[in-house]
Scaffold this active site. Structure first.
Site, PDB file in Angstrom:
ATOM      1  N   CYS A 176       0.819  -1.222   0.000  1.00  0.00           N
ATOM      2  CA  CYS A 176       0.000   0.000   0.000  1.00  0.00           C
ATOM      3  C   CYS A 176       0.851   1.270   0.000  1.00  0.00           C
ATOM      4  CB  CYS A 176      -0.934   0.004   1.200  1.00  0.00           C
ATOM      5  SG  CYS A 176      -1.965  -1.462   1.276  1.00  0.00           S
ATOM      6  N   ASN A 193     -10.470  -0.424  -0.359  1.00  0.00           N
ATOM      7  CA  ASN A 193      -9.024  -0.261  -0.184  1.00  0.00           C
ATOM      8  C   ASN A 193      -8.318  -0.902  -1.383  1.00  0.00           C
ATOM      9  OD1 ASN A 193      -6.326  -0.760   0.467  1.00  0.00           O
ATOM     10  ND2 ASN A 193      -6.731  -1.171   2.630  1.00  0.00           N
ATOM     11  N   HIS A 253      -3.543   7.022   2.360  1.00  0.00           N
ATOM     12  CA  HIS A 253      -3.927   5.714   1.819  1.00  0.00           C
ATOM     13  C   HIS A 253      -5.322   5.391   2.344  1.00  0.00           C
ATOM     14  CE1 HIS A 253      -4.267   1.554   1.007  1.00  0.00           C
ATOM     15  NE2 HIS A 253      -3.956   1.145   2.225  1.00  0.00           N
TER      16      HIS A 253
HETATM   17  O1  UT7 Z   1      -4.161  -1.391   3.405  1.00  0.00           O
HETATM   18  C1  UT7 Z   1      -3.261  -1.997   4.253  1.00  0.00           C
HETATM   19  C2  UT7 Z   1      -3.437  -1.571   5.630  1.00  0.00           C
HETATM   20  N1  UT7 Z   1      -4.659  -2.120   6.140  1.00  0.00           N
HETATM   21  C3  UT7 Z   1      -5.337  -1.490   7.069  1.00  0.00           C
HETATM   22  O2  UT7 Z   1      -4.921  -0.428   7.460  1.00  0.00           O
HETATM   23  C4  UT7 Z   1      -6.547  -2.147   7.683  1.00  0.00           C
HETATM   24  C5  UT7 Z   1      -6.529  -1.936   9.162  1.00  0.00           C
HETATM   25  N2  UT7 Z   1      -7.535  -2.619   9.919  1.00  0.00           N
HETATM   26  C6  UT7 Z   1      -8.873  -2.348   9.824  1.00  0.00           C
HETATM   27  O3  UT7 Z   1      -9.295  -1.593   8.989  1.00  0.00           O
HETATM   28  C7  UT7 Z   1      -9.786  -2.979  10.863  1.00  0.00           C
HETATM   29  O4  UT7 Z   1      -9.020  -3.697  11.773  1.00  0.00           O
HETATM   30  C8  UT7 Z   1     -10.907  -3.893  10.305  1.00  0.00           C
HETATM   31  C9  UT7 Z   1     -11.943  -3.029   9.600  1.00  0.00           C
HETATM   32  C10 UT7 Z   1     -10.297  -4.905   9.345  1.00  0.00           C
HETATM   33  C11 UT7 Z   1     -11.611  -4.629  11.433  1.00  0.00           C
HETATM   34  O5  UT7 Z   1     -12.149  -3.718  12.368  1.00  0.00           O
HETATM   35  P1  UT7 Z   1     -11.821  -3.863  13.917  1.00  0.00           P
HETATM   36  O6  UT7 Z   1     -12.580  -2.797  14.580  1.00  0.00           O
HETATM   37  O7  UT7 Z   1     -10.338  -3.860  14.097  1.00  0.00           O
HETATM   38  O8  UT7 Z   1     -12.448  -5.281  14.255  1.00  0.00           O
HETATM   39  P2  UT7 Z   1     -11.820  -6.471  15.117  1.00  0.00           P
HETATM   40  O9  UT7 Z   1     -10.987  -7.328  14.232  1.00  0.00           O
HETATM   41  O10 UT7 Z   1     -11.198  -5.936  16.360  1.00  0.00           O
HETATM   42  O11 UT7 Z   1     -13.111  -7.264  15.524  1.00  0.00           O
HETATM   43  C12 UT7 Z   1     -14.118  -6.686  16.381  1.00  0.00           C
HETATM   44  C13 UT7 Z   1     -15.324  -7.581  16.444  1.00  0.00           C
HETATM   45  C14 UT7 Z   1     -15.008  -9.019  16.822  1.00  0.00           C
HETATM   46  O12 UT7 Z   1     -16.104  -9.516  17.587  1.00  0.00           O
HETATM   47  P3  UT7 Z   1     -16.027  -9.561  19.193  1.00  0.00           P
HETATM   48  O13 UT7 Z   1     -14.845 -10.412  19.525  1.00  0.00           O
HETATM   49  O14 UT7 Z   1     -15.874  -8.128  19.625  1.00  0.00           O
HETATM   50  O15 UT7 Z   1     -17.350 -10.139  19.558  1.00  0.00           O
HETATM   51  C15 UT7 Z   1     -14.963  -9.739  15.484  1.00  0.00           C
HETATM   52  O16 UT7 Z   1     -15.293 -11.103  15.604  1.00  0.00           O
HETATM   53  O17 UT7 Z   1     -15.964  -7.663  15.173  1.00  0.00           O
HETATM   54  C16 UT7 Z   1     -16.041  -9.015  14.720  1.00  0.00           C
HETATM   55  N3  UT7 Z   1     -15.794  -9.040  13.277  1.00  0.00           N
HETATM   56  C17 UT7 Z   1     -16.769  -8.889  12.374  1.00  0.00           C
HETATM   57  N4  UT7 Z   1     -18.112  -8.754  12.494  1.00  0.00           N
HETATM   58  C18 UT7 Z   1     -18.829  -8.623  11.365  1.00  0.00           C
HETATM   59  C19 UT7 Z   1     -14.613  -9.135  12.635  1.00  0.00           C
HETATM   60  N5  UT7 Z   1     -14.799  -9.065  11.311  1.00  0.00           N
HETATM   61  C20 UT7 Z   1     -16.131  -8.920  11.130  1.00  0.00           C
HETATM   62  C21 UT7 Z   1     -16.939  -8.775   9.985  1.00  0.00           C
HETATM   63  N6  UT7 Z   1     -18.268  -8.624  10.141  1.00  0.00           N
HETATM   64  N7  UT7 Z   1     -16.413  -8.760   8.733  1.00  0.00           N
END
Ligand code: UT7
Length: 334
Positions: free
Chosen positions: A123, A290, A259
């Protein structure tokens, strides 16, 4: 005998002469992919800001999208392809080890056998390319350099993986870098952290895929939350350093074009840098997802096309991703 070699030198200053982009035809709303990842439109919008993204079809490749974006950047600059000395393509999704996408794009554009190579910095690739192009123009190794970010991430995304399926998308953006009367590309602040390679990586390398009796595409995997924390906190500092190195402060900025990784990362960086409210912030991710190396030129092109920025405006770019490679620089909008 030690012979003294002649050297060349280039333009005093380099800048962006034109910008262009290509968005694949197929628009994919969240509703279309949520079932496969047990998610919802609401969750995706809340956590990432993404409403729709574009996925490339069979006839839309890293090369064809790169050509289309570059043609538009050349048109915007009013420069003919024959005047391009170097084509530099930032990509991680040209699925041929060799030849690179750049020479194919250079040929299809009709350059006169321009130097051409790909940059693999995920990226951060577009900002890496901008730094190289700026240095080439000023050092004299090229006069006009096309910097293209082109990605077809759908090919290496597992559409059943909850942490990546809704994020990654396809498209291409390009700029033409060339000589300018005043400085148009500020000093780059860049680096990497290979110790954290596991945070965004392909699952396997090609050799182990082939050795597998049931071979699967080596998809991208991401520890989203760890990447999120790294990006939201560390990248604001990198962006601020780029401003400082350009001799500017946030009060000099007209636009912030990070980005397009996640809308919440963009907002966190803007808050950490205390960007004044009047600074235009690129939010292309809402409709485009993205697109890794393509995201910054796509976002910049939208701001230009929609008249949200004007020629001569000052924009801060910051890019970050796998390898934990990152780069930031200040540019003048073409
Ligand atoms: O381009 C390269 C660089 N990339 C980035 O910069 C991406 C950076 N990361 C992100 O954008 C975020 O981490 C995501 C959007 C990918 C995920 O968001 P998050 O707020 O970090 O979610 P998380 O992984 O901490 O998960 C939070 C909750 C979990 O449930 P519990 O344990 O709180 O009950 C996950 O199981 O959300 C749940 N979860 C989802 N729920 C619905 C994880 N993925 C999903 C999903 N749909 N797709």
């Amino acid at each position: 005998m030690s012979a003294r070699l002649a050297t060349v030198s280039g333009a005093e200053y380099a800048g962006i002469l034109g910008v262009g982009s290509y968005r694949p035809t197929r628009l994919v709303p969240n509703a279309e992919l949520v079932d496969a990842i047990d998610s919802s439109d609401e969750w995706i919008q809340q956590r990432s800001g993404i409403r729709t993204r574009r996925w490339a079809g069979d006839d839309e490749t890293v090369v064809s999208m790169g050509v289309a974006a570059a043609q538009r950047a050349l048109e915007h600059a009013g420069v003919d392809a024959a005047q391009v000395d170097c084509v530099l393509v930032a990509t991680i999704s040209h699925l041929m080890q060799t030849p690179a996408a750049a020479p194919l794009i250079a040929h299809q554009l009709g350059t006169e056998q321009a130097a051409a190579f790909d940059v693999s910095a995920a990226c951060a690739g577009f900002c890496y390319g901008m730094a190289l192009a700026s240095d080439m123009v000023r050092a004299g190794s090229a006069r006009h350099v096309l910097v293209i970010g082109s990605e077809k991430l759908i090919d290496i995304t597992d559409l059943t993986d909850r942490s990546t399926a809704f994020i990654f998308a396809d498209g291409a953006g390009a700029v033409l870098v060339g000589p300018t009367d005043t400085p148009g590309i500020g000093p780059v602040v860049w680096g990497s952290d290979g110790e954290q390679d596991e945070l965004i990586t392909q699952r396997e390398n090609w050799k182990s895929v082939i050795a597998d009796p049931d071979p699967q595409m080596p998809h991208l995997v991401m520890q989203g939350n760890a990447v999120f924390r790294w990006a939201a906190f560390t990248m604001a500092k990198v962006a601020s350093q780029a401003l400082e190195q350009a001799g500017l402060t946030v009060d000099d900025l007209d636009a912030f074009v990070p980005h397009q990784a996640n809308m919440r990362i963009t907002d966190a960086m803007a808050r950490a840098m205390k960007l004044p409210d009047r600074v235009t912030i690129a939010r292309d991710i809402a409709e485009q997802g993205n697109t890794s190396a393509a995201s910054i030129p796509l976002a910049l092109d939208r701001l230009v096309a929609e008249g949200q920025v004007s020629s001569g405006d000052t924009a801060l770019l910051v890019a970050f991703g796998a390898g934990l490679a990152y780069a930031a620089q200040v540019v003048t909008v073409p």
